[in-house]
Design an enzyme around this catalytic site. Structure first.
Site, PDB file in Angstrom:
ATOM      1  N   GLU A  44      -1.440   5.213 -30.591  1.00 43.80           N
ATOM      2  CA  GLU A  44      -2.031   6.187 -29.678  1.00 43.80           C
ATOM      3  C   GLU A  44      -2.099   5.631 -28.253  1.00 43.80           C
ATOM      4  O   GLU A  44      -2.566   4.513 -28.034  1.00 43.80           O
ATOM      5  CB  GLU A  44      -3.459   6.558 -30.085  1.00 43.80           C
ATOM      6  CG  GLU A  44      -4.075   7.517 -29.048  1.00 43.80           C
ATOM      7  CD  GLU A  44      -5.551   7.834 -29.244  1.00 43.80           C
ATOM      8  OE1 GLU A  44      -6.156   7.339 -30.194  1.00 43.80           O
ATOM      9  OE2 GLU A  44      -6.066   8.599 -28.410  1.00 43.80           O
ATOM     10  N   ASP A 109     -14.528  -6.577 -24.818  1.00 44.34           N
ATOM     11  CA  ASP A 109     -14.771  -6.026 -23.501  1.00 44.34           C
ATOM     12  C   ASP A 109     -16.010  -6.711 -22.950  1.00 44.34           C
ATOM     13  O   ASP A 109     -17.069  -6.659 -23.564  1.00 44.34           O
ATOM     14  CB  ASP A 109     -15.000  -4.508 -23.625  1.00 44.34           C
ATOM     15  CG  ASP A 109     -15.360  -3.882 -22.292  1.00 44.34           C
ATOM     16  OD1 ASP A 109     -14.997  -4.453 -21.251  1.00 44.34           O
ATOM     17  OD2 ASP A 109     -16.010  -2.823 -22.296  1.00 44.34           O
ATOM     18  N   ILE A 110     -15.869  -7.412 -21.866  1.00 45.51           N
ATOM     19  CA  ILE A 110     -17.021  -8.074 -21.257  1.00 45.51           C
ATOM     20  C   ILE A 110     -17.198  -7.481 -19.863  1.00 45.51           C
ATOM     21  O   ILE A 110     -16.263  -7.456 -19.068  1.00 45.51           O
ATOM     22  CB  ILE A 110     -16.820  -9.595 -21.170  1.00 45.51           C
ATOM     23  CG1 ILE A 110     -16.408 -10.131 -22.547  1.00 45.51           C
ATOM     24  CG2 ILE A 110     -18.093 -10.275 -20.697  1.00 45.51           C
ATOM     25  CD1 ILE A 110     -15.895 -11.549 -22.528  1.00 45.51           C
ATOM     26  N   ASP A 111     -18.393  -6.965 -19.635  1.00 43.88           N
ATOM     27  CA  ASP A 111     -18.620  -6.159 -18.452  1.00 43.88           C
ATOM     28  C   ASP A 111     -19.786  -6.727 -17.663  1.00 43.88           C
ATOM     29  O   ASP A 111     -20.839  -7.007 -18.223  1.00 43.88           O
ATOM     30  CB  ASP A 111     -18.958  -4.731 -18.932  1.00 43.88           C
ATOM     31  CG  ASP A 111     -18.954  -3.746 -17.797  1.00 43.88           C
ATOM     32  OD1 ASP A 111     -19.426  -4.107 -16.705  1.00 43.88           O
ATOM     33  OD2 ASP A 111     -18.485  -2.621 -18.007  1.00 43.88           O
ATOM     34  N   CYS A 121     -27.348 -11.869  -7.278  1.00 40.85           N
ATOM     35  CA  CYS A 121     -26.473 -11.580  -6.140  1.00 40.85           C
ATOM     36  C   CYS A 121     -26.100 -10.099  -6.065  1.00 40.85           C
ATOM     37  O   CYS A 121     -26.084  -9.506  -5.002  1.00 40.85           O
ATOM     38  CB  CYS A 121     -25.223 -12.437  -6.237  1.00 40.85           C
ATOM     39  SG  CYS A 121     -24.429 -12.374  -7.855  1.00 40.85           S
ATOM     40  N   CYS A 122     -25.763  -9.491  -7.220  1.00 44.26           N
ATOM     41  CA  CYS A 122     -25.302  -8.093  -7.204  1.00 44.26           C
ATOM     42  C   CYS A 122     -25.940  -7.357  -8.366  1.00 44.26           C
ATOM     43  O   CYS A 122     -26.587  -7.950  -9.220  1.00 44.26           O
ATOM     44  CB  CYS A 122     -23.793  -7.970  -7.392  1.00 44.26           C
ATOM     45  SG  CYS A 122     -22.788  -9.221  -6.618  1.00 44.26           S
ATOM     46  N   CYS A 128     -19.307 -10.338  -7.074  1.00 42.98           N
ATOM     47  CA  CYS A 128     -18.954 -11.179  -5.941  1.00 42.98           C
ATOM     48  C   CYS A 128     -18.410 -12.491  -6.486  1.00 42.98           C
ATOM     49  O   CYS A 128     -18.425 -12.713  -7.687  1.00 42.98           O
ATOM     50  CB  CYS A 128     -20.159 -11.414  -5.027  1.00 42.98           C
ATOM     51  SG  CYS A 128     -21.429 -12.419  -5.805  1.00 42.98           S
ATOM     52  N   SER A 160     -10.110  -6.471 -15.849  1.00 38.86           N
ATOM     53  CA  SER A 160     -10.167  -5.020 -16.099  1.00 38.86           C
ATOM     54  C   SER A 160      -9.828  -4.204 -14.853  1.00 38.86           C
ATOM     55  O   SER A 160      -9.590  -3.014 -14.950  1.00 38.86           O
ATOM     56  CB  SER A 160     -11.553  -4.639 -16.598  1.00 38.86           C
ATOM     57  OG  SER A 160     -12.450  -4.601 -15.510  1.00 38.86           O
ATOM     58  N   LEU A 316     -10.662   3.205 -27.851  1.00 35.00           N
ATOM     59  CA  LEU A 316      -9.645   3.040 -26.807  1.00 35.00           C
ATOM     60  C   LEU A 316     -10.076   1.972 -25.804  1.00 35.00           C
ATOM     61  O   LEU A 316     -11.258   1.801 -25.547  1.00 35.00           O
ATOM     62  CB  LEU A 316      -9.478   4.360 -26.061  1.00 35.00           C
ATOM     63  CG  LEU A 316      -8.915   5.516 -26.894  1.00 35.00           C
ATOM     64  CD1 LEU A 316      -9.278   6.839 -26.259  1.00 35.00           C
ATOM     65  CD2 LEU A 316      -7.417   5.389 -27.038  1.00 35.00           C
ATOM     66  N   LEU A 317      -9.105   1.267 -25.274  1.00 35.06           N
ATOM     67  CA  LEU A 317      -9.403   0.299 -24.211  1.00 35.06           C
ATOM     68  C   LEU A 317      -8.324   0.412 -23.146  1.00 35.06           C
ATOM     69  O   LEU A 317      -7.145   0.600 -23.450  1.00 35.06           O
ATOM     70  CB  LEU A 317      -9.453  -1.121 -24.790  1.00 35.06           C
ATOM     71  CG  LEU A 317      -9.923  -2.215 -23.824  1.00 35.06           C
ATOM     72  CD1 LEU A 317     -11.397  -2.021 -23.464  1.00 35.06           C
ATOM     73  CD2 LEU A 317      -9.740  -3.594 -24.451  1.00 35.06           C
ATOM     74  N   HIS A 324      -6.852   0.428 -11.709  1.00 33.47           N
ATOM     75  CA  HIS A 324      -8.227   0.943 -11.771  1.00 33.47           C
ATOM     76  C   HIS A 324      -8.388   2.029 -10.723  1.00 33.47           C
ATOM     77  O   HIS A 324      -8.228   1.774  -9.533  1.00 33.47           O
ATOM     78  CB  HIS A 324      -9.251  -0.164 -11.552  1.00 33.47           C
ATOM     79  CG  HIS A 324     -10.615   0.253 -12.017  1.00 33.47           C
ATOM     80  ND1 HIS A 324     -11.331   1.235 -11.377  1.00 33.47           N
ATOM     81  CD2 HIS A 324     -11.357  -0.113 -13.084  1.00 33.47           C
ATOM     82  CE1 HIS A 324     -12.463   1.437 -12.018  1.00 33.47           C
ATOM     83  NE2 HIS A 324     -12.502   0.636 -13.062  1.00 33.47           N
TER      84      HIS A 324
END
Lengths: 418, 561
Positions: A44, A109-111, A121-122, A128, A160, A316-317, A324
């Site tokens: 798929e 998946d590491i986010d 910082c963010c 950053c 990503s 799905l990935l 992006h």
């Protein structure tokens, strides 16, 4: 670098899919040597078009067919799904229960958003250079375990395109893993547990499993520069209170009174570490060993995986080399040899690549004028800063092909013995 | 049951005979048409590996042996994996009594598991006495307990029929059968364990002394309870990750190069894991043949009765649909919501957002207390658009999954609200999540503060925290109910957030239901829903019954990056 404007995508994407996307290596990867008939056809793909229109259950007879379709509809985003029991584009024609996902790469998946409680910082989608170290640590920790503990060989790590990294584990045996085994793997690899209602998210007790010991070893290499100097996690009373909340009562109070006397985070950390390490040295003489220093290091730095992405075979990935749509950056493979130097902000964007093509265009065209049109296009990415990343995908595919040849040889040798 | 009792199940068998899916299995005549044939659906030899052949021939031979009087070979061990459906004729009255006894047993297993630590002396002795009382096999060594073994065998297969019908029922049945099996296996001597494992084809290769010495310190730090000297004493086995999945998951075993190094005592976990996988698969297969069982009007009421009287309602059919107005929810969340839902409601109001796990748990709960689809859409939209999500994004991304929960999208399954067991056992909350069970998934210190802020008296808080410490999360919630409703004993055992709500409303309104909001659409909605939930029962589910994948809407398939 030319700034990226999402509004320019309709103009840039056709160029990207025609001249830049590495169709060849990509098709070789997902065909897996053609050993299993129809493997590519049963896969798929899902496309996101303009205005968030999703097309699920796309499938193609060959990589060439996929290439033509990409060049025809120019999707904003490509996702890769599972290999199904039937061709996904015909899923409506088979009986409801019969259409089932059968195989897929084991994916992680590491986010960065999952680290919001330990970044100063963010927050949310922002990253950053400081907090990017968290991703470097995540890749180092997970990749070590994949190789040494799980005995896995073929890992494709990918940026990503915005605020995280993905990993595609492509070994033949692993692609057949059940959802239960995938979920178990994520749990084995997870140490940070609990949601918004949990303050202390890492709890260690003896015996300390070798996985944890080795992971701490990896984190240790980055901890001082990243957490103590970069994030300055013991820099002010507010921030050290957050850290001390993770320390058992009997150590918290003495540390609280000592901390203001020290000059900086590094010194304060040395104090804390020394104190809890002494409990471990004294263990066995009645003292309870305390691992607060490790727990803090892990809570602040250990990778946070999204279990749902890894568990479901049908999940799905986003595909490598997909653009992006918000940042315009291409989702490029990571070179583990030079991971510490990786800079997400230096990753080429679709606009910077198209600009490179334009400037390189004239000179190149003359040289290659003898060659046929399609052949020239295939090599266009080589004139751009995308080239080294395509090379990484090619190396990955070549390594898999080598392993496959080795396996075939081994098998025919075995048969020869009979 | 009147004259029907006299009917032989054999006559019913003949009805089953005609059902698709079992026809092939029965054509050879080796079995009687029990519609629950183990994990395989084809006839003997039809593409099955030779190793499994022996089962079907054993099955044919078993019947024969039984007739000739040698019954012992039918059940060579006091416990079994239940791979072979029974083949003998039994009367309907025996059918019923066997089923009821096993339900009593499983119910006991469940309540012991709530009150005692598994495998503690108290747990074991109470379970042993229940097994003895109900005449199930309770002593591993007893060699002449054919009747008990037969009862164990047949009653298990009957309950499979009753408990394959929904995900929630399967989950309950699987859990109790697993606990029962774990207890009985743990009672075997080492020798009998070894023999049983050979019998079910689960033998593993022990590692050499040299390798063990080389790995000794890592084996010791990986395996809880194993000092270096104990490592030296025990045998270790090299097992693939798939077979050792539970040990692997919990990091209770040394993992290297894709293998788990398992001490003999933990081989139990592997046997259990293997049994769970087989039973789970068999239940899914039985569920697929459900339409055929459902059309038998003599068995269906009995089977339905069996499942409902023991697990309680699943709150999928909303008697109260349309009786709640959106304005009431804030007040209700304080008065009548269990803590988990109160927490989710507050998080939603505070953040104007909930992540997927929270939306599922809270959304289905609200559906269960009677929100119509239209109300749900309005409720979620109003809240979300106060946060980062605009109306357009809501309609595109989130509305789908709400309609999905109400059975209006995708497979059109009418989803049922989550039970306590599901909330406690599956999908624990991670970063940014507010779902889960507050008694299971909160820091005790935070839980304490929260209870204090809800004006629970200190003595009550101590009681609740003690229950939490003993891992009795449902009892802790029950205590919370008693304290917030000012009753001494609620008189029911709590296993569902919607049950909490219903009971609370009953108490607060003195037995009356919440005020009805006049709504015609609510009534038609109710009709549709009950119809759909019946249809969903007969829809075959995917083979992985324990995965939650089928509960996820489209958006859960995409990573929000």
């Amino acid at each position: 670098m030319a700034p990226f404007e999402p509004a320019a995508l309709p103009e840039l994407l056709p160029v990207f899919y025609r001249r830049l996307f590495p169709h060849g290596a990509y098709g070789r990867w997902l065909s897996y040597g053609g050993a299993v008939k129809n493997y590519f056809q049963l896969r798929e793909f899902s496309f996101t078009l303009r205005d968030d229109v999703y097309l699920r259950f796309q499938s193609f007879g060959s990589p060439q067919e996929l290439e033509r379709e990409l060049q025809r509809i120019n999707p904003y985003k490509i996702d890769i799904g599972a290999v199904y029991s039937h061709r996904p584009n015909q899923h409506n024609t088979v009986h409801l229960g019969a259409f089932q996902p059968q195989e897929k790469e084991l994916v992680f998946d590491i986010d960065m958003t999952d680290y919001d409680d330990v970044r100063t910082c963010c927050s949310s989608a922002d990253i950053c250079a400081k907090c990017w170290t968290l991703m470097t640590i995540a890749v180092r920790v997970i990749d070590r375990a994949l190789v040494e503990d799980l005995g896995v060989r073929h890992r494709l790590w990918v940026y990503s395109g915005r605020r995280g990294v993905h990993c595609w584990v492509c070994d033949d045996a692993v692609r057949k893993w059940s959802p239960a085994l995938r979920a178990a793997t994520v749990e084995y690899l997870s140490l940070v547990k609990g949601g918004a209602e949990t303050v202390k998210k890492v709890n260690l007790c003896e015996p300390i499993h070798p996985f944890i010991r080795r992971s701490v070893g990896v984190v240790e290499k980055y901890f001082k520069a990243y957490a103590l100097v970069g994030q300055d996690i013991l820099g002010s009373p507010e921030s050290w209170d957050k850290v001390l909340a993770l320390v058992p009562d009997e150590h918290r109070e003495p540390l609280q009174s000592e901390f203001p006397k020290k000059r900086d985070s590094v010194q304060r950390w040395a104090l804390l570490k020394d104190r809890v390490e002494r409990t471990r040295a004294a263990a066995g003489k009645g003292a309870t060993p305390c691992y607060a220093d490790w727990e803090i290091m892990l809570q602040y730095c250990f990778p946070r995986l999204d279990i749902n992405v890894s568990k479901g075979v049908g999940h799905l990935l986003k595909s490598p080399f997909s653009v992006h749509p918000k940042t315009g950056r291409v989702s490029v493979p990571l070179d583990l040899q030079r991971l510490d130097q990786f800079d997400p902000f230096a990753v080429p964007t679709i606009s910077s690549l198209c600009h490179e093509l334009d400037t390189a265009g004239d000179a190149g065209e003359q040289e290659d004028s003898g060659e046929t049109e399609p052949k020239r296009r295939v090599r266009d990415y080589k004139k751009t800063s995308l080239a080294p990343y395509v090379r990484l995908l090619e190396q990955f595919v070549e390594e898999m092909e080598r392993a496959r040849r080795g396996e075939r040889l081994r098998r025919s040798d075995l048969q020869g013995d009979f | 049951m009147g004259p029907a009792v006299a009917l032989r199940v054999r006559e019913i068998d003949e009805l089953w005979w005609h059902y698709p899916g079992h026809q092939t299995a029965r054509r050879d005549g080796s079995g009687r048409g029990w519609p629950c044939a183990g994990s395989w659906g084809a006839g003997p030899g039809a593409g099955r590996p030779a190793g499994e052949m022996q089962f079907s021939s054993a099955q044919a031979r078993g019947k024969h042996l039984w007739l000739s009087g040698d019954r012992r070979q039918l059940y060579p061990h006091s416990l079994q994996f239940y791979l072979e459906p029974p083949t003998e004729d039994i009367s309907l009255s025996e059918f019923e009594s066997l089923a009821i006894d096993r339900l009593k047993l499983l119910k006991t297993v469940e309540s012991l598991g709530v009150s005692y630590v598994r495998n503690s002396d108290q747990y074991n002795s109470k379970l042993a006495s229940e097994l003895r009382k109900l005449k199930f096999p309770y002593k591993a060594l007893a060699d002449d307990d054919y009747e008990a073994r037969r009862k164990d065998h047949i009653s298990h297969f009957i309950l499979r029929l009753a408990y394959c019908q929904s995900e929630e029922l399967r989950r309950w049945f699987l859990q109790q059968e697993m606990d029962l099996f774990r207890y009985r296996f743990s009672q075997l001597t080492d020798n009998l364990m070894q023999k049983f494992m050979e019998h079910v084809d689960l033998s593993f290769e022990a590692i050499s002394e040299d390798l063990k010495n080389e790995l000794a310190s890592e084996l010791s730090t990986s395996t809880p309870g194993f000092t270096m000297s104990k490592v030296k004493e025990q045998m270790f086995y090299k097992v693939g990750l798939a077979d050792a999945v539970d040990l692997f998951r919990a990091r209770r075993v040394f993992i290297k190069d894709g293998f788990a190094y398992v001490p003999f005592k933990d081989i139990v976990a592997i046997v259990l894991n293997n049994y769970r996988a087989k039973l789970s698969k068999a239940l899914a297969l039985t569920a697929r043949s459900l339409p055929s069982i459902q059309s038998d009007e003599r068995l269906q009421p009995l089977l339905n009765h069996l499942s409902h009287s023991y697990i309680g309602p699943d709150y999928s059919v909303q008697k109260s649909t349309g009786k709640i107005s959106l304005e009431q929810i804030d007040a209700l969340s304080v008065k009548s919501f269990p803590l988990c839902m109160r927490q989710l409601h507050k998080a939603l109001r505070d953040n104007h957002h909930l992540r997927h796990g929270g939306r599922m748990q809270y959304g289905l709960f609200l559906k269960g207390i009677g929100l119509t689809l239209e109300q749900a859409l309005e409720f979620w939209k109003k809240e979300f658009i106060r946060g980062k999500v605009d109306a357009d994004k809501f309609d595109k991304g989130y509305a789908y999954s709400i309609r999905h929960n109400y059975g209006k999208e995708g497979k059109r399954t009418d989803y049922t609200p989550y039970s306590c067991m599901k909330i406690i056992m599956s999908n624990p909350p991670s970063q940014g999540d507010y779902h889960g069970c507050p008694f299971r998934h909160s820091d005790p210190e935070l839980l304490k503060q929260k209870l204090q802020s809800y004006k629970i008296p200190p003595s009550g808080i101590t009681q609740i925290l003690d229950l939490v410490k003993g891992m009795h999360y449902q009892l802790a919630c029950q205590k919370y109910f008693e304290l917030t409703h000012d009753v001494d004993d609620i008189g029911f055992s709590l296993n569902h957030p919607n049950q909490y709500f219903t009971e609370s409303q009953k108490l607060l309104s003195g037995g009356r239901e919440p005020k009805k909001e006049v709504s015609n659409s609510g009534n038609t909605q109710q009709k549709n829903n009950s119809q759909e939930s019946m249809n969903s029962n007969s829809t075959p589910t995917s083979s992985n019954t324990t995965t939650d994948a089928e509960l996820e809407g489209l958006e859960a398939y995409f990573t929000e990056d």
